[in-house]
Design a protein around this motif. Structure first.
Motif, PDB file in Angstrom:
ATOM      1  N   ARG A  49     -52.392  -4.024 -30.224  1.00  0.00           N
ATOM      2  CA  ARG A  49     -51.903  -4.221 -31.590  1.00  0.00           C
ATOM      3  C   ARG A  49     -51.490  -2.913 -32.262  1.00  0.00           C
ATOM      4  NH1 ARG A  49     -50.774  -8.962 -30.675  1.00  0.00           N
ATOM      5  NH2 ARG A  49     -52.383 -10.527 -30.710  1.00  0.00           N
ATOM      6  N   GLU A  50     -51.971  -1.804 -31.746  1.00  0.00           N
ATOM      7  CA  GLU A  50     -51.625  -0.529 -32.368  1.00  0.00           C
ATOM      8  C   GLU A  50     -51.083   0.419 -31.315  1.00  0.00           C
ATOM      9  OE1 GLU A  50     -55.879   1.662 -32.537  1.00  0.00           O
ATOM     10  OE2 GLU A  50     -55.622  -0.052 -33.865  1.00  0.00           O
ATOM     11  N   ALA A  51     -50.376   1.414 -31.780  1.00  0.00           N
ATOM     12  CA  ALA A  51     -49.782   2.387 -30.870  1.00  0.00           C
ATOM     13  C   ALA A  51     -50.876   3.169 -30.151  1.00  0.00           C
ATOM     14  CB  ALA A  51     -48.885   3.328 -31.658  1.00  0.00           C
ATOM     15  N   LYS A  52     -50.572   3.528 -28.930  1.00  0.00           N
ATOM     16  CA  LYS A  52     -51.488   4.350 -28.143  1.00  0.00           C
ATOM     17  C   LYS A  52     -50.899   5.745 -28.024  1.00  0.00           C
ATOM     18  CE  LYS A  52     -53.907   1.227 -25.128  1.00  0.00           C
ATOM     19  NZ  LYS A  52     -54.710   1.426 -23.965  1.00  0.00           N
ATOM     20  N   LEU A  53     -51.774   6.694 -27.841  1.00  0.00           N
ATOM     21  CA  LEU A  53     -51.338   8.059 -27.586  1.00  0.00           C
ATOM     22  C   LEU A  53     -50.973   8.188 -26.110  1.00  0.00           C
ATOM     23  CD1 LEU A  53     -54.037   9.928 -29.672  1.00  0.00           C
ATOM     24  CD2 LEU A  53     -51.679   9.427 -30.312  1.00  0.00           C
ATOM     25  N   LEU A  54     -50.173   9.190 -25.803  1.00  0.00           N
ATOM     26  CA  LEU A  54     -49.685   9.359 -24.438  1.00  0.00           C
ATOM     27  C   LEU A  54     -50.827   9.484 -23.430  1.00  0.00           C
ATOM     28  CD1 LEU A  54     -47.225   9.610 -22.652  1.00  0.00           C
ATOM     29  CD2 LEU A  54     -47.210  12.064 -23.100  1.00  0.00           C
ATOM     30  N   TYR A  55     -51.860  10.229 -23.765  1.00  0.00           N
ATOM     31  CA  TYR A  55     -52.965  10.398 -22.822  1.00  0.00           C
ATOM     32  C   TYR A  55     -53.690   9.069 -22.580  1.00  0.00           C
ATOM     33  CZ  TYR A  55     -56.762  10.262 -26.295  1.00  0.00           C
ATOM     34  OH  TYR A  55     -57.665   9.867 -27.243  1.00  0.00           O
ATOM     35  N   GLN A  56     -53.697   8.162 -23.557  1.00  0.00           N
ATOM     36  CA  GLN A  56     -54.327   6.859 -23.372  1.00  0.00           C
ATOM     37  C   GLN A  56     -53.508   5.985 -22.421  1.00  0.00           C
ATOM     38  OE1 GLN A  56     -54.393   6.056 -27.611  1.00  0.00           O
ATOM     39  NE2 GLN A  56     -56.655   6.087 -27.598  1.00  0.00           N
ATOM     40  N   ILE A  57     -52.198   6.097 -22.525  1.00  0.00           N
ATOM     41  CA  ILE A  57     -51.311   5.347 -21.637  1.00  0.00           C
ATOM     42  C   ILE A  57     -51.482   5.838 -20.202  1.00  0.00           C
ATOM     43  CG2 ILE A  57     -48.895   4.847 -21.092  1.00  0.00           C
ATOM     44  CD1 ILE A  57     -48.374   5.062 -24.152  1.00  0.00           C
ATOM     45  N   VAL A  58     -51.518   7.166 -20.025  1.00  0.00           N
ATOM     46  CA  VAL A  58     -51.722   7.743 -18.691  1.00  0.00           C
ATOM     47  C   VAL A  58     -53.081   7.313 -18.140  1.00  0.00           C
ATOM     48  CG1 VAL A  58     -52.030   9.899 -17.412  1.00  0.00           C
ATOM     49  CG2 VAL A  58     -50.155   9.681 -19.054  1.00  0.00           C
ATOM     50  N   ASN A  59     -54.106   7.330 -18.976  1.00  0.00           N
ATOM     51  CA  ASN A  59     -55.430   6.892 -18.548  1.00  0.00           C
ATOM     52  C   ASN A  59     -55.412   5.430 -18.094  1.00  0.00           C
ATOM     53  OD1 ASN A  59     -58.335   7.247 -18.238  1.00  0.00           O
ATOM     54  ND2 ASN A  59     -58.479   5.818 -19.970  1.00  0.00           N
ATOM     55  N   ASP A  60     -54.697   4.582 -18.820  1.00  0.00           N
ATOM     56  CA  ASP A  60     -54.586   3.173 -18.428  1.00  0.00           C
ATOM     57  C   ASP A  60     -53.944   3.039 -17.052  1.00  0.00           C
ATOM     58  OD1 ASP A  60     -55.761   2.279 -20.766  1.00  0.00           O
ATOM     59  OD2 ASP A  60     -53.861   1.725 -21.722  1.00  0.00           O
ATOM     60  N   ILE A  61     -52.914   3.832 -16.807  1.00  0.00           N
ATOM     61  CA  ILE A  61     -52.215   3.777 -15.518  1.00  0.00           C
ATOM     62  C   ILE A  61     -53.145   4.221 -14.392  1.00  0.00           C
ATOM     63  CG2 ILE A  61     -50.343   4.788 -14.147  1.00  0.00           C
ATOM     64  CD1 ILE A  61     -48.773   4.977 -16.860  1.00  0.00           C
ATOM     65  N   LEU A  62     -53.796   5.357 -14.599  1.00  0.00           N
ATOM     66  CA  LEU A  62     -54.629   5.917 -13.539  1.00  0.00           C
ATOM     67  C   LEU A  62     -55.907   5.121 -13.304  1.00  0.00           C
ATOM     68  CD1 LEU A  62     -54.171   9.726 -14.224  1.00  0.00           C
ATOM     69  CD2 LEU A  62     -53.002   8.300 -12.533  1.00  0.00           C
ATOM     70  N   SER A  63     -56.291   4.283 -14.253  1.00  0.00           N
ATOM     71  CA  SER A  63     -57.516   3.504 -14.090  1.00  0.00           C
ATOM     72  C   SER A  63     -57.277   2.106 -13.524  1.00  0.00           C
ATOM     73  CB  SER A  63     -58.256   3.399 -15.429  1.00  0.00           C
ATOM     74  OG  SER A  63     -57.508   2.638 -16.352  1.00  0.00           O
ATOM     75  N   VAL A  64     -56.031   1.783 -13.168  1.00  0.00           N
ATOM     76  CA  VAL A  64     -55.735   0.479 -12.561  1.00  0.00           C
ATOM     77  C   VAL A  64     -56.452   0.380 -11.223  1.00  0.00           C
ATOM     78  CG1 VAL A  64     -53.921  -0.960 -11.544  1.00  0.00           C
ATOM     79  CG2 VAL A  64     -53.498   0.224 -13.697  1.00  0.00           C
ATOM     80  N   LYS A  65     -57.151  -0.701 -11.038  1.00  0.00           N
ATOM     81  CA  LYS A  65     -57.824  -0.948  -9.765  1.00  0.00           C
ATOM     82  C   LYS A  65     -56.938  -1.858  -8.918  1.00  0.00           C
ATOM     83  CE  LYS A  65     -62.506  -0.442 -11.551  1.00  0.00           C
ATOM     84  NZ  LYS A  65     -62.115   0.365 -12.676  1.00  0.00           N
ATOM     85  N   ILE A  66     -56.960  -1.609  -7.632  1.00  0.00           N
ATOM     86  CA  ILE A  66     -56.105  -2.373  -6.725  1.00  0.00           C
ATOM     87  C   ILE A  66     -56.395  -3.867  -6.820  1.00  0.00           C
ATOM     88  CG2 ILE A  66     -55.552  -2.773  -4.290  1.00  0.00           C
ATOM     89  CD1 ILE A  66     -56.041   0.252  -3.872  1.00  0.00           C
TER      90      ILE A  66
END
Length: 96
Positions: A49-66
Motif C-alpha cells: 500500500r505504500e512506497a518502498k525504498l530501493l534497499y527494501q525492494i532489493v531485499n525482497d528480491i534477494l530473499s525469494v525462496k525457490i
C-alpha cells in the motif's frame, strides 16, 4: 499493466540476475528474469500500500525462496487457459 515497482526494474536488475544465478546453482535454470519479476509483482508486492525504498525492494528480491517461487509458478500454470496450445490441440484431437 504497469505497477509502481516497474520504475525500479532497471536499478534492481543486478539483484534479479544474482537471484537467477542462485536458482541455477540449485538446478532451476529455466526461470527467466521476467518470470521472477512477475512473481514479485503478483505475489510478493501484491498488497503493498505504500512506497518502498530501493534497499527494501532489493531485499525482497534477494530473499525469494525457490520453493515460494515454484509454488507460485505451479499455480500460475494451472490458471493458464491454454494448456496444450494449437499444436497440442491437434495432437489431442488425433488421440480422441
Amino acid at each position: 499493466m504497469e505497477n509502481f515497482f516497474d520504475q525500479y526494474r532497471d536499478e534492481v536488475q543486478p539483484a534479479l540476475k544474482s537471484k537467477l544465478e542462485e536458482f541455477i546453482l540449485f538446478g532451476y535454470d529455466s526461470v527467466t528474469e521476467e518470470e521472477l519479476w512477475q512473481y514479485l509483482c503478483k505475489k510478493k508486492w501484491k498488497r503493498e500500500r505504500e512506497a518502498k525504498l530501493l534497499y527494501q525492494i532489493v531485499n525482497d528480491i534477494l530473499s525469494v525462496k525457490i520453493g515460494e517461487y515454484m509454488n507460485f509458478a505451479t499455480v500460475e500454470a494451472f490458471k493458464s487457459p491454454d494448456w496444450f496450445g494449437n499444436q497440442g490441440k491437434d495432437e489431442l484431437s488425433k488421440l480422441l
